[in-house]
Design a protein around this motif. Structure first.
Motif, PDB file in Angstrom:
ATOM      1  N   SER A 100       5.013   3.332   5.944  1.00  0.00           N
ATOM      2  CA  SER A 100       5.963   2.717   6.859  1.00  0.00           C
ATOM      3  C   SER A 100       5.943   3.435   8.195  1.00  0.00           C
ATOM      4  CB  SER A 100       7.377   2.722   6.274  1.00  0.00           C
ATOM      5  OG  SER A 100       7.904   4.023   6.346  1.00  0.00           O
ATOM      6  N   LYS A 101       6.434   2.693   9.193  1.00  0.00           N
ATOM      7  CA  LYS A 101       6.470   3.268  10.538  1.00  0.00           C
ATOM      8  C   LYS A 101       7.406   4.471  10.555  1.00  0.00           C
ATOM      9  CE  LYS A 101       5.910  -1.412  12.305  1.00  0.00           C
ATOM     10  NZ  LYS A 101       6.878  -2.420  11.819  1.00  0.00           N
ATOM     11  N   GLN A 102       8.536   4.360   9.811  1.00  0.00           N
ATOM     12  CA  GLN A 102       9.490   5.480   9.772  1.00  0.00           C
ATOM     13  C   GLN A 102       8.866   6.719   9.135  1.00  0.00           C
ATOM     14  OE1 GLN A 102      10.512   2.398   9.150  1.00  0.00           O
ATOM     15  NE2 GLN A 102      12.630   2.069   9.730  1.00  0.00           N
ATOM     16  N   ASN A 103       7.983   6.516   8.140  1.00  0.00           N
ATOM     17  CA  ASN A 103       7.323   7.666   7.499  1.00  0.00           C
ATOM     18  C   ASN A 103       6.087   8.109   8.274  1.00  0.00           C
ATOM     19  OD1 ASN A 103       9.192   7.537   5.529  1.00  0.00           O
ATOM     20  ND2 ASN A 103       7.893   6.590   3.994  1.00  0.00           N
ATOM     21  N   HIS A 104       5.936   7.571   9.460  1.00  0.00           N
ATOM     22  CA  HIS A 104       4.829   7.944  10.347  1.00  0.00           C
ATOM     23  C   HIS A 104       3.465   7.702   9.710  1.00  0.00           C
ATOM     24  CE1 HIS A 104       7.968   9.446  12.872  1.00  0.00           C
ATOM     25  NE2 HIS A 104       8.393  10.210  11.891  1.00  0.00           N
ATOM     26  N   ALA A 105       3.311   6.546   9.110  1.00  0.00           N
ATOM     27  CA  ALA A 105       2.000   6.184   8.561  1.00  0.00           C
ATOM     28  C   ALA A 105       0.982   6.174   9.704  1.00  0.00           C
ATOM     29  CB  ALA A 105       2.079   4.807   7.913  1.00  0.00           C
ATOM     30  N   GLN A 140      -1.727   2.826  -4.532  1.00  0.00           N
ATOM     31  CA  GLN A 140      -1.909   3.898  -3.553  1.00  0.00           C
ATOM     32  C   GLN A 140      -3.115   3.593  -2.684  1.00  0.00           C
ATOM     33  OE1 GLN A 140      -1.889   7.681  -5.476  1.00  0.00           O
ATOM     34  NE2 GLN A 140       0.333   7.737  -5.409  1.00  0.00           N
ATOM     35  N   TYR A 141      -2.982   3.998  -1.451  1.00  0.00           N
ATOM     36  CA  TYR A 141      -4.086   3.791  -0.537  1.00  0.00           C
ATOM     37  C   TYR A 141      -4.330   5.101   0.186  1.00  0.00           C
ATOM     38  CZ  TYR A 141      -7.330   1.904   2.615  1.00  0.00           C
ATOM     39  OH  TYR A 141      -8.493   1.678   3.265  1.00  0.00           O
ATOM     40  N   LYS A 142      -5.542   5.595   0.117  1.00  0.00           N
ATOM     41  CA  LYS A 142      -5.825   6.906   0.705  1.00  0.00           C
ATOM     42  C   LYS A 142      -5.762   6.824   2.217  1.00  0.00           C
ATOM     43  CE  LYS A 142      -9.091  10.233  -0.356  1.00  0.00           C
ATOM     44  NZ  LYS A 142     -10.469  10.049   0.003  1.00  0.00           N
ATOM     45  N   ILE A 143      -4.745   7.477   2.789  1.00  0.00           N
ATOM     46  CA  ILE A 143      -4.488   7.346   4.217  1.00  0.00           C
ATOM     47  C   ILE A 143      -5.685   7.774   5.042  1.00  0.00           C
ATOM     48  CG2 ILE A 143      -3.015   8.117   6.112  1.00  0.00           C
ATOM     49  CD1 ILE A 143      -0.933   7.318   4.379  1.00  0.00           C
ATOM     50  N   ASP A 144      -6.345   8.870   4.642  1.00  0.00           N
ATOM     51  CA  ASP A 144      -7.405   9.384   5.498  1.00  0.00           C
ATOM     52  C   ASP A 144      -8.624   8.462   5.543  1.00  0.00           C
ATOM     53  OD1 ASP A 144      -8.279  12.000   3.134  1.00  0.00           O
ATOM     54  OD2 ASP A 144      -8.666   9.866   3.115  1.00  0.00           O
ATOM     55  N   SER A 145      -8.636   7.438   4.654  1.00  0.00           N
ATOM     56  CA  SER A 145      -9.763   6.508   4.743  1.00  0.00           C
ATOM     57  C   SER A 145      -9.504   5.443   5.804  1.00  0.00           C
ATOM     58  CB  SER A 145     -10.049   5.875   3.387  1.00  0.00           C
ATOM     59  OG  SER A 145      -8.904   5.240   2.907  1.00  0.00           O
ATOM     60  N   ALA A 152       0.875  -1.176   0.000  1.00  0.00           N
ATOM     61  CA  ALA A 152       0.000   0.000   0.000  1.00  0.00           C
ATOM     62  C   ALA A 152       0.913   1.228   0.000  1.00  0.00           C
ATOM     63  CB  ALA A 152      -0.865  -0.011   1.254  1.00  0.00           C
ATOM     64  N   LEU A 153       0.672   2.152  -0.926  1.00  0.00           N
ATOM     65  CA  LEU A 153       1.518   3.340  -1.056  1.00  0.00           C
ATOM     66  C   LEU A 153       0.770   4.585  -0.596  1.00  0.00           C
ATOM     67  CD1 LEU A 153       2.782   2.602  -4.695  1.00  0.00           C
ATOM     68  CD2 LEU A 153       3.859   1.915  -2.547  1.00  0.00           C
ATOM     69  N   ASP A 154       1.528   5.575  -0.146  1.00  0.00           N
ATOM     70  CA  ASP A 154       0.879   6.838   0.232  1.00  0.00           C
ATOM     71  C   ASP A 154       0.676   7.719  -1.006  1.00  0.00           C
ATOM     72  OD1 ASP A 154       3.283   8.090  -0.358  1.00  0.00           O
ATOM     73  OD2 ASP A 154       3.887   8.326   1.734  1.00  0.00           O
ATOM     74  N   GLN A 155       0.180   8.927  -0.801  1.00  0.00           N
ATOM     75  CA  GLN A 155      -0.161   9.779  -1.958  1.00  0.00           C
ATOM     76  C   GLN A 155       1.059  10.201  -2.752  1.00  0.00           C
ATOM     77  OE1 GLN A 155      -0.299  10.577   1.258  1.00  0.00           O
ATOM     78  NE2 GLN A 155      -0.538  12.764   1.624  1.00  0.00           N
ATOM     79  N   HIS A 156       2.272  10.026  -2.158  1.00  0.00           N
ATOM     80  CA  HIS A 156       3.499  10.358  -2.901  1.00  0.00           C
ATOM     81  C   HIS A 156       4.096   9.125  -3.579  1.00  0.00           C
ATOM     82  CE1 HIS A 156       3.188  14.091  -0.777  1.00  0.00           C
ATOM     83  NE2 HIS A 156       3.289  13.481   0.391  1.00  0.00           N
ATOM     84  N   GLY A 157       3.417   7.996  -3.441  1.00  0.00           N
ATOM     85  CA  GLY A 157       3.914   6.772  -4.065  1.00  0.00           C
ATOM     86  C   GLY A 157       4.939   6.047  -3.203  1.00  0.00           C
TER      87      GLY A 157
END
Ligand code: GLU
Length: 295
Positions: A230-235, A289-294, A221-226
């Motif tokens: 990850s835990k390091q990216n503070h998902a 991509q997976y929309k984080i806010d969902s 699953a990727l964030d909006q920046h592709g």
């Protein structure tokens, strides 16, 4: 041979949607085959860890109805066993000390190590040194059950990789193999970000003359920046107040069927249903991509 699978999170933070995909995928693949599912906390890198993370991770898995079968293995408790292998490899000249700087390696083609210290026969001194495996069983290809046949280029396959770090910590590529073997893991289901180093891990199984497990690398699953969540990216941490709808989202991400009456089901019923209907063949290969806010 009976199936043993595992989930092996690093406790660098709370689980996020990407971790749920890996935890759920590895759990369902194990349980659909009446197998065991183990949990291993990969706490070999204290500077990157959060003290609360192990307990939080286990609590989260339980809240999602992902119950593990044996005592949780903590890598921080296994140093003596890792050290034994390290000494064995050094004593057989299958590993060597290396003082090359990151800076020098970054100037090399594809940032891949040129095995420079292989013939230098450095001895341990006060200066911090890494230990590299002398690559005698390079792996140029392997088959992944989800991603298909994988080719590894020659430089990557023949690179002497680090098994003990300059900062005196064991390297993931060593201990992951030692533990999967020690725990009798027959199949490794994990994120596709680890596909590129799987050949290195397989080479270690060959060197130690151990049975190589099957591999299934799940899409990420990727964030909006592709980028990979990850835990390091503070998902965003998984919220324990909507485990059912998160489970439905993770099942959908994995291309699985969804029960029509899931709103009325308990979390345990939902997981049992997912085990019964699990189909590894319908998992899409590609990262999305997976929309984080969902979440
Ligand atoms: N500990 C690794 C991580 O959290 C996973 C290792 C593995 O599954 O082999 O990314």
């Amino acid at each position: 041979m009976s199936y043993i699978g595992r989930f092996a999170p690093s406790p660098s933070g709370p689980l996020h949607f990407g971790s749920l995909i890996t935890a759920l995928g590895s759990y369902l693949q194990a349980k659909a085959q009446n197998g065991k599912w183990l949990v291993r906390i990969e706490d070999i890198d204290p500077p990157r860890e959060c003290p609360d993370a192990p307990a939080l991770i286990l609590k989260t898995l339980e809240a999602f109805g992902l119950y593990w079968d044996e005592d949780v293995l903590y890598q921080s408790a296994c140093s003596a066993r890792y050290l034994e292998t390290l000494h064995f490899l050094l004593s057989k000249q299958l590993a060597y000390y290396c003082d090359c700087s990151r800076q020098r390696i970054s100037t090399l083609l594809q940032g891949q190590y040129d095995n420079f210290c292989r013939t230098r026969h450095l001895q341990p001194t006060n200066k911090p040194l890494a230990i590299r495996l002398k690559q005698t069983y390079p792996v140029y290809q392997f088959s992944d059950q989800i991603q298909g046949q994988q080719q590894i280029d020659r430089r990557n396959a023949e690179e002497d990789f680090i098994i003990h770090r300059k900062d005196n910590l064991f390297a993931y590529n060593l201990v992951v193999v030692l533990d999967d073997h020690a725990q009798g893991v027959t199949e490794i289901v994990r994120g596709a970000d680890l596909l590129s180093i799987t050949g290195k891990q397989i080479s270690l199984y060959h060197l130690l003359n151990w049975q190589v497990p099957n591999y299934c690398h799940l899409p990420l699953a990727l964030d909006q920046h592709g980028n990979k969540l990850s835990k390091q990216n503070h998902a965003t941490p998984l919220s324990l107040s909507n485990v059912k709808s998160l489970t439905i989202k993770a099942l959908t991400f994995l291309g699985q069927k969804i029960p029509t009456d899931w709103l009325d089901a308990s979390q345990d019923q939902l997981i049992n249903w997912a085990v019964m209907h699990w189909n590894i063949a319908s998992i899409p290969k590609t990262n999305r991509q997976y929309k984080i806010d969902s979440v």
